[in-house]
Design a protein around this motif. Sequence first.
Motif, PDB file in Angstrom:
ATOM      1  N   ARG A   1      27.080  68.227 -71.837  1.00 35.50           N
ATOM      2  CA  ARG A   1      27.808  67.332 -70.772  1.00 35.50           C
ATOM      3  C   ARG A   1      26.962  66.204 -70.367  1.00 35.50           C
ATOM      4  NH1 ARG A   1      30.492  71.481 -70.620  1.00 35.50           N
ATOM      5  NH2 ARG A   1      28.418  72.343 -70.389  1.00 35.50           N
ATOM      6  N   THR A   2      25.569  66.641 -70.029  1.00 33.69           N
ATOM      7  CA  THR A   2      24.758  65.694 -69.331  1.00 33.69           C
ATOM      8  C   THR A   2      24.252  64.367 -70.248  1.00 33.69           C
ATOM      9  OG1 THR A   2      24.216  67.347 -67.811  1.00 33.69           O
ATOM     10  CG2 THR A   2      22.775  65.152 -67.998  1.00 33.69           C
TER      11      THR A   2
ATOM     12  N   ARG B   1      15.602  65.314 -69.197  1.00 35.61           N
ATOM     13  CA  ARG B   1      15.709  66.734 -68.792  1.00 35.61           C
ATOM     14  C   ARG B   1      14.741  67.686 -69.333  1.00 35.61           C
ATOM     15  NH1 ARG B   1      21.138  70.300 -69.573  1.00 35.61           N
ATOM     16  NH2 ARG B   1      21.553  69.115 -67.512  1.00 35.61           N
TER      17      ARG B   1
ATOM     18  N   HIS C   1      18.678  68.511 -59.753  1.00 39.10           N
ATOM     19  CA  HIS C   1      19.554  67.994 -60.930  1.00 39.10           C
ATOM     20  C   HIS C   1      20.567  67.031 -60.161  1.00 39.10           C
ATOM     21  CE1 HIS C   1      22.165  67.550 -64.279  1.00 39.10           C
ATOM     22  NE2 HIS C   1      22.589  68.709 -64.578  1.00 39.10           N
TER      23      HIS C   1
ATOM     24  N   GLN D   1      24.141  65.785 -61.312  1.00 41.28           N
ATOM     25  CA  GLN D   1      25.126  66.606 -61.012  1.00 41.28           C
ATOM     26  C   GLN D   1      25.829  66.644 -59.737  1.00 41.28           C
ATOM     27  OE1 GLN D   1      26.715  68.294 -63.783  1.00 41.28           O
ATOM     28  NE2 GLN D   1      28.099  68.737 -62.529  1.00 41.28           N
TER      29      GLN D   1
ATOM     30  N   ARG E   1      19.658  74.990 -60.701  1.00 37.14           N
ATOM     31  CA  ARG E   1      19.277  73.816 -60.000  1.00 37.14           C
ATOM     32  C   ARG E   1      20.725  72.983 -59.880  1.00 37.14           C
ATOM     33  NH1 ARG E   1      16.740  72.218 -65.965  1.00 37.14           N
ATOM     34  NH2 ARG E   1      18.950  71.900 -66.835  1.00 37.14           N
ATOM     35  N   ALA E   2      21.870  73.134 -60.594  1.00 36.33           N
ATOM     36  CA  ALA E   2      22.989  72.495 -60.066  1.00 36.33           C
ATOM     37  C   ALA E   2      23.435  73.077 -58.793  1.00 36.33           C
ATOM     38  CB  ALA E   2      23.951  72.801 -61.280  1.00 36.33           C
TER      39      ALA E   2
ATOM     40  N   ARG F   1      26.857  79.843 -63.580  1.00 37.32           N
ATOM     41  CA  ARG F   1      26.381  80.686 -64.331  1.00 37.32           C
ATOM     42  C   ARG F   1      24.863  81.621 -64.046  1.00 37.32           C
ATOM     43  NH1 ARG F   1      22.766  79.650 -68.909  1.00 37.32           N
ATOM     44  NH2 ARG F   1      22.111  77.718 -68.092  1.00 37.32           N
TER      45      ARG F   1
ATOM     46  N   GLN G   1      21.206  81.932 -65.013  1.00 37.18           N
ATOM     47  CA  GLN G   1      20.400  81.227 -65.876  1.00 37.18           C
ATOM     48  C   GLN G   1      19.571  82.178 -66.503  1.00 37.18           C
ATOM     49  OE1 GLN G   1      20.473  77.506 -64.979  1.00 37.18           O
ATOM     50  NE2 GLN G   1      22.531  78.159 -64.573  1.00 37.18           N
TER      51      GLN G   1
ATOM     52  N   PRO H   1      29.491  73.335 -62.614  1.00 35.67           N
ATOM     53  CA  PRO H   1      28.986  72.149 -63.392  1.00 35.67           C
ATOM     54  C   PRO H   1      29.141  72.573 -64.807  1.00 35.67           C
ATOM     55  CG  PRO H   1      27.154  74.051 -62.817  1.00 35.67           C
ATOM     56  CD  PRO H   1      28.610  74.460 -62.100  1.00 35.67           C
ATOM     57  N   LEU H   2      29.404  73.892 -65.299  1.00 36.33           N
ATOM     58  CA  LEU H   2      29.421  74.348 -66.868  1.00 36.33           C
ATOM     59  C   LEU H   2      28.050  73.964 -67.677  1.00 36.33           C
ATOM     60  CD1 LEU H   2      32.773  72.521 -67.406  1.00 36.33           C
ATOM     61  CD2 LEU H   2      32.512  74.662 -67.166  1.00 36.33           C
ATOM     62  N   PRO H   3      27.927  74.825 -68.501  1.00 33.14           N
ATOM     63  CA  PRO H   3      28.803  75.716 -69.088  1.00 33.14           C
ATOM     64  C   PRO H   3      28.830  76.936 -68.518  1.00 33.14           C
ATOM     65  CG  PRO H   3      26.493  75.797 -70.150  1.00 33.14           C
ATOM     66  CD  PRO H   3      26.457  74.717 -68.837  1.00 33.14           C
TER      67      PRO H   3
HETATM   68  C1  NCD Z   1      23.760  72.760 -65.705  1.00 25.14           C
HETATM   69  C2  NCD Z   1      22.276  72.604 -65.729  1.00 25.14           C
HETATM   70  O1  NCD Z   1      21.940  72.196 -66.879  1.00 25.14           O
HETATM   71  O2  NCD Z   1      21.563  72.719 -64.873  1.00 25.14           O
HETATM   72  N1  NCD Z   1      24.773  72.175 -66.511  1.00 25.14           N
HETATM   73  C3  NCD Z   1      25.019  70.854 -66.286  1.00 25.14           C
HETATM   74  O3  NCD Z   1      24.064  69.979 -66.292  1.00 25.14           O
HETATM   75  N2  NCD Z   1      26.155  70.559 -66.195  1.00 25.14           N
HETATM   76  C4  NCD Z   1      24.025  74.277 -65.203  1.00 25.14           C
HETATM   77  C5  NCD Z   1      23.794  75.347 -66.263  1.00 25.14           C
HETATM   78  O4  NCD Z   1      23.127  75.237 -67.251  1.00 25.14           O
HETATM   79  O5  NCD Z   1      24.303  76.502 -65.809  1.00 25.14           O
END
Ligand code: NCD
Length: 303
Positions: A53-54, A102, A130, A133, A163-164, A224, A226, A262-264
């Motif tokens: 997504r990002t 990132r 983040h 987000q 971090r989200a 999720r 991590q 925030p997905l995934p």
């Molecule tokens: C998150 C991330 O990368 O921190 N995803 C995102 O950017 N939407 C969340 C995650 O990876 O669980």
Amino acid sequence: MAWKNRDVVSIDDFSKEDLEALFKKTDEYEHSYPSGILKGKIIGNIFLEYSTRTRVSFEVAAKRLGAEVINLVAEYSSIKKGESLYDTLKMMDIYSDLLVIRSPIEGTARFASDVCKHPVINAGDGYLNHPTQAMIDLYTIRKLKGRLDDLRIGVCGDLRYGRAAVSFMFGVAKYSNKIYAISPAQLSMREDVKNKLTEIGAYFVETNSLEEVLPELDVLYVTRIQKERFPDIAEYEKVKGSYKVDLKTLQNSKRDLIVMHPLPRVDELSYEIDNTPMQAYFKQAELGVYIRMALLSLILVGE
Ligand code: NCD
């Protein structure tokens, strides 16, 4: 503070007034946007960690406004030959008008903002920051709930490495809300995160029971585990699958609860919720493009 040429490293760097200006611009862009405003600009994407997504939504946002995007693909770059991060950043800074970065390492975006002359946007680094987000998440709540204050917000899952989740809590703590930090003990917030929340003046409680606090909640933000950030995979194995949000879990919720993520997602959020009015995670992904369009325009053009 003015948005023009600003770095976006942490959600902490932004006041409520800054965020309101961003949300206003996002409202405007959702309605209609100036498709050529970034013509001639080049956005440099540096993704040193997985992303769907990002990365894609920054690219879509840039292209919708007329900018070009270059993507540094770490696997095929000179990083693989041993080139330093400093030199890689210097090169991308020469070739681009704005950098989006990132990285798995905490502090990378701050370092990039120090060494690059062009603005830097943190697209997630390490376990703390983040910021874009968090901006998306706040904007989604403002849109779906009509306000950012006076809400009971549950943040459930990996609050140690996510971090989200952490940036989201720092964001909602700027407004007067009650935060319920819900996690298994091994995934609870770090001391530095708790201290920061206290410093911001946040009202928060920690619990490991979603069931107990669920009936109070207006917003449930699920995250999720991590896996990739655990220093020891055996520690991950111990908490793997330790929570799952599905329709049964949510049966005692308020009627207008919204479920964010925030997905995934992996196995912590059931697909059953997708077609219910509670589902807000695809909305977050959709609104993310408009937030990122507004950010690029405010930073590169100032309007
Ligand atoms: C998150 C991330 O990368 O921190 N995803 C995102 O950017 N939407 C969340 C995650 O990876 O669980």
